[in-house]
Design a protein around this motif. Structure first.
Motif, PDB file in Angstrom:
ATOM      1  N   GLY A  55       7.691  -4.500  -0.074  1.00  0.00           N
ATOM      2  CA  GLY A  55       6.334  -4.186  -0.497  1.00  0.00           C
ATOM      3  C   GLY A  55       5.449  -3.762   0.656  1.00  0.00           C
ATOM      4  N   LEU A  56       5.501  -4.523   1.742  1.00  0.00           N
ATOM      5  CA  LEU A  56       4.711  -4.164   2.928  1.00  0.00           C
ATOM      6  C   LEU A  56       5.159  -2.824   3.492  1.00  0.00           C
ATOM      7  CD1 LEU A  56       4.498  -7.622   4.743  1.00  0.00           C
ATOM      8  CD2 LEU A  56       2.657  -6.420   3.557  1.00  0.00           C
ATOM      9  N   SER A  57       6.459  -2.611   3.512  1.00  0.00           N
ATOM     10  CA  SER A  57       7.000  -1.348   4.010  1.00  0.00           C
ATOM     11  C   SER A  57       6.512  -0.175   3.163  1.00  0.00           C
ATOM     12  CB  SER A  57       8.527  -1.399   4.005  1.00  0.00           C
ATOM     13  OG  SER A  57       9.071  -0.172   4.430  1.00  0.00           O
ATOM     14  N   ALA A  58       6.510  -0.356   1.829  1.00  0.00           N
ATOM     15  CA  ALA A  58       6.044   0.709   0.926  1.00  0.00           C
ATOM     16  C   ALA A  58       4.574   1.023   1.158  1.00  0.00           C
ATOM     17  CB  ALA A  58       6.279   0.287  -0.517  1.00  0.00           C
ATOM     18  N   ILE A  59       3.766  -0.010   1.349  1.00  0.00           N
ATOM     19  CA  ILE A  59       2.329   0.200   1.593  1.00  0.00           C
ATOM     20  C   ILE A  59       2.112   0.957   2.895  1.00  0.00           C
ATOM     21  CG2 ILE A  59       0.155  -0.978   2.111  1.00  0.00           C
ATOM     22  CD1 ILE A  59       1.138  -3.230   0.210  1.00  0.00           C
ATOM     23  N   ILE A  60       2.821   0.549   3.952  1.00  0.00           N
ATOM     24  CA  ILE A  60       2.681   1.199   5.267  1.00  0.00           C
ATOM     25  C   ILE A  60       3.115   2.660   5.195  1.00  0.00           C
ATOM     26  CG2 ILE A  60       3.594   1.246   7.625  1.00  0.00           C
ATOM     27  CD1 ILE A  60       3.716  -1.843   7.448  1.00  0.00           C
ATOM     28  N   CYS A  61       4.268   2.908   4.560  1.00  0.00           N
ATOM     29  CA  CYS A  61       4.780   4.279   4.491  1.00  0.00           C
ATOM     30  C   CYS A  61       3.907   5.163   3.607  1.00  0.00           C
ATOM     31  CB  CYS A  61       6.217   4.272   3.975  1.00  0.00           C
ATOM     32  SG  CYS A  61       7.411   3.663   5.185  1.00  0.00           S
ATOM     33  N   SER A  62       3.299   4.583   2.573  1.00  0.00           N
ATOM     34  CA  SER A  62       2.396   5.358   1.721  1.00  0.00           C
ATOM     35  C   SER A  62       1.166   5.800   2.501  1.00  0.00           C
ATOM     36  CB  SER A  62       1.977   4.526   0.505  1.00  0.00           C
ATOM     37  OG  SER A  62       3.088   4.264  -0.324  1.00  0.00           O
ATOM     38  N   LEU A  63       0.756   4.984   3.470  1.00  0.00           N
ATOM     39  CA  LEU A  63      -0.390   5.343   4.306  1.00  0.00           C
ATOM     40  C   LEU A  63       0.006   6.336   5.395  1.00  0.00           C
ATOM     41  CD1 LEU A  63      -2.029   1.807   4.703  1.00  0.00           C
ATOM     42  CD2 LEU A  63      -2.845   3.702   3.280  1.00  0.00           C
ATOM     43  N   ILE A  64       1.143   6.096   6.044  1.00  0.00           N
ATOM     44  CA  ILE A  64       1.587   6.965   7.134  1.00  0.00           C
ATOM     45  C   ILE A  64       1.938   8.360   6.625  1.00  0.00           C
ATOM     46  CG2 ILE A  64       3.374   7.340   8.872  1.00  0.00           C
ATOM     47  CD1 ILE A  64       3.572   4.335   9.202  1.00  0.00           C
ATOM     48  N   PHE A  65       2.647   8.402   5.488  1.00  0.00           N
ATOM     49  CA  PHE A  65       3.146   9.678   4.959  1.00  0.00           C
ATOM     50  C   PHE A  65       2.409  10.084   3.680  1.00  0.00           C
ATOM     51  CE2 PHE A  65       6.799   7.508   7.027  1.00  0.00           C
ATOM     52  CZ  PHE A  65       7.037   8.411   8.054  1.00  0.00           C
ATOM     53  N   LYS A  66       1.119   9.813   3.621  1.00  0.00           N
ATOM     54  CA  LYS A  66       0.385  10.020   2.373  1.00  0.00           C
ATOM     55  C   LYS A  66       0.391  11.467   1.908  1.00  0.00           C
ATOM     56  CE  LYS A  66      -4.101  10.107   4.778  1.00  0.00           C
ATOM     57  NZ  LYS A  66      -5.438   9.466   4.839  1.00  0.00           N
ATOM     58  N   GLU A  67       0.616  12.416   2.808  1.00  0.00           N
ATOM     59  CA  GLU A  67       0.675  13.819   2.420  1.00  0.00           C
ATOM     60  C   GLU A  67       2.060  14.215   1.920  1.00  0.00           C
ATOM     61  OE1 GLU A  67      -2.012  15.543   2.306  1.00  0.00           O
ATOM     62  OE2 GLU A  67      -3.221  13.990   3.255  1.00  0.00           O
ATOM     63  N   LYS A  68       3.066  13.360   2.159  1.00  0.00           N
ATOM     64  CA  LYS A  68       4.441  13.713   1.806  1.00  0.00           C
ATOM     65  C   LYS A  68       4.993  12.906   0.639  1.00  0.00           C
ATOM     66  CE  LYS A  68       5.774  15.158   6.489  1.00  0.00           C
ATOM     67  NZ  LYS A  68       6.727  14.938   7.617  1.00  0.00           N
ATOM     68  N   VAL A  69       4.558  11.646   0.518  1.00  0.00           N
ATOM     69  CA  VAL A  69       5.164  10.788  -0.504  1.00  0.00           C
ATOM     70  C   VAL A  69       4.685  11.177  -1.898  1.00  0.00           C
ATOM     71  CG1 VAL A  69       5.442   8.857   1.073  1.00  0.00           C
ATOM     72  CG2 VAL A  69       3.375   9.004  -0.322  1.00  0.00           C
ATOM     73  N   ILE A  70       5.561  10.988  -2.855  1.00  0.00           N
ATOM     74  CA  ILE A  70       5.259  11.239  -4.260  1.00  0.00           C
ATOM     75  C   ILE A  70       4.852   9.919  -4.893  1.00  0.00           C
ATOM     76  CG2 ILE A  70       6.218  12.025  -6.458  1.00  0.00           C
ATOM     77  CD1 ILE A  70       8.270  13.628  -4.742  1.00  0.00           C
ATOM     78  N   LYS A  71       3.784   9.923  -5.666  1.00  0.00           N
ATOM     79  CA  LYS A  71       3.305   8.694  -6.310  1.00  0.00           C
ATOM     80  C   LYS A  71       3.018   8.954  -7.779  1.00  0.00           C
ATOM     81  CE  LYS A  71       2.419   5.236  -4.748  1.00  0.00           C
ATOM     82  NZ  LYS A  71       3.253   4.009  -4.641  1.00  0.00           N
ATOM     83  N   THR A  72       3.945   8.579  -8.646  1.00  0.00           N
ATOM     84  CA  THR A  72       3.724   8.663 -10.087  1.00  0.00           C
ATOM     85  C   THR A  72       3.758   7.281 -10.728  1.00  0.00           C
ATOM     86  OG1 THR A  72       6.070   8.898 -10.691  1.00  0.00           O
ATOM     87  CG2 THR A  72       4.864  10.913 -10.123  1.00  0.00           C
ATOM     88  N   ILE A  73       4.356   6.309 -10.028  1.00  0.00           N
ATOM     89  CA  ILE A  73       4.516   4.954 -10.549  1.00  0.00           C
ATOM     90  C   ILE A  73       3.402   4.079  -9.985  1.00  0.00           C
ATOM     91  CG2 ILE A  73       6.033   2.935 -10.610  1.00  0.00           C
ATOM     92  CD1 ILE A  73       8.388   4.978 -10.251  1.00  0.00           C
ATOM     93  N   THR A  74       2.693   3.372 -10.875  1.00  0.00           N
ATOM     94  CA  THR A  74       1.582   2.523 -10.468  1.00  0.00           C
ATOM     95  C   THR A  74       1.806   1.105 -10.987  1.00  0.00           C
ATOM     96  OG1 THR A  74       0.303   3.097 -12.441  1.00  0.00           O
ATOM     97  CG2 THR A  74      -0.001   4.474 -10.489  1.00  0.00           C
ATOM     98  N   LEU A  75       0.882   0.216 -10.664  1.00  0.00           N
ATOM     99  CA  LEU A  75       1.047  -1.195 -11.033  1.00  0.00           C
ATOM    100  C   LEU A  75       1.190  -1.370 -12.545  1.00  0.00           C
ATOM    101  CD1 LEU A  75       1.134  -4.136 -10.054  1.00  0.00           C
ATOM    102  CD2 LEU A  75      -1.358  -4.194 -10.309  1.00  0.00           C
ATOM    103  N   PHE A  76       0.289  -0.776 -13.319  1.00  0.00           N
ATOM    104  CA  PHE A  76       0.311  -0.933 -14.775  1.00  0.00           C
ATOM    105  C   PHE A  76       0.805   0.312 -15.508  1.00  0.00           C
ATOM    106  CE2 PHE A  76      -3.042  -3.942 -13.420  1.00  0.00           C
ATOM    107  CZ  PHE A  76      -2.494  -5.113 -13.938  1.00  0.00           C
TER     108      PHE A  76
END
Length: 245
Positions: A55-76
């Motif tokens: 979880g911590l790794s995902a949060i860090i990588c989402s911030l570092i690579f925010k222009e590259k990572v794909i985000k379609t899945i959310t908490l709810f």
């Protein structure tokens, strides 16, 4: 190779950090602990620290690579209410009809802990990894996640037996982990909800922790409930759409 590293750099960094955060706590829990009791507070804390590595790794990588990572899945996902029901209905059944040899208060606290530390793990594997690999064919996607998930466990199947057994057991468990990744992953792709993955993952652990007839009965009815929920997930929220076609 350069193109591969550029494209999959967020995944490589994610996995490195997930292992870096979790492996010391795997050692602390499985090697340097004198005992193992599932509801022991000391073990629960160590397990929580382990499972928040992804979880911590995902949060860090989402911030570092925010222009590259794909985000379609959310908490709810696409429905807060459905996500809450997906988790809550089977858990309420377990609380009031489950068979466990601890106090009511302790089981409530334990299930709260199960949610929190399973959320840490699923933020990583489903909330981050799956989005980055959804472009791959399903068999490749879930085999990769299953293998990475298995080797992340580190001490789980490598503490006993000869060197051959210690190598063979993780390799064998790639298959069941890939199957679980498929079940969790397809459920998440339908709902876009991390809570769905947390629920399924938590129940897999409950089946091991409380392996008795009552747990299996509740789980069997829960499967029917989950299938109905997922099949009607994107329909307008009405009882007739959830329980009837």
């Amino acid at each position: 190779m350069k193109i591969f590293l550029v494209r999959y750099k967020p995944i490589i960094v994610y996995y490195f950090l997930a292992c870096l955060f979790s492996w010391p706590f795997f050692l602390w829990r499985d090697v340097y602990s004198d005992h193992w009791e599932g509801l022991d507070l000391d073990i629960v804390i160590k397990t929580s620290l382990i499972m928040w590595g992804p979880g911590l790794s995902a949060i860090i990588c989402s911030l570092i690579f925010k222009e590259k990572v794909i985000k379609t899945i959310t908490l709810f996902g696409t429905s807060i209410l459905r996500s809450l029901l997906f988790w809550g209905v089977p858990m309420i059944a377990f609380i009031f009809w489950g068979e466990y040899n601890v106090s009511f208060t302790k089981i409530i606290i334990y299930l709260g802990g199960v949610f929190l530390f399973t959320l840490g793990e699923e933020l990583g594997w489903r909330g981050f990894m799956q989005d980055q690999l959804n472009h791959l064919p399903k068999w490749k996607r879930y085999l990769i996640i299953g293998a990475m998930w298995e080797f992340w466990h580190f001490t789980t199947r490598t503490l006993s037996g000869g060197i051959f057994a210690r190598i063979l057991r993780p390799l064998i468990f790639i298959l069941p982990n890939s199957i679980l990744s498929y079940i969790f992953g397809e459920s998440v792709n339908k709902s876009k909800s991390i809570i769905v993955a947390v629920t399924l993952h938590a129940w897999f652990n409950l089946l091991i922790e409380f392996a008795n007839t009552q747990t299996f009965i509740i789980f069997s009815f829960s499967i029917i409930f989950w299938i109905i929920m997922l099949s009607s997930w994107n329909k307008p929220f009405k009882l007739k759409n959830i329980f009837f076609k």
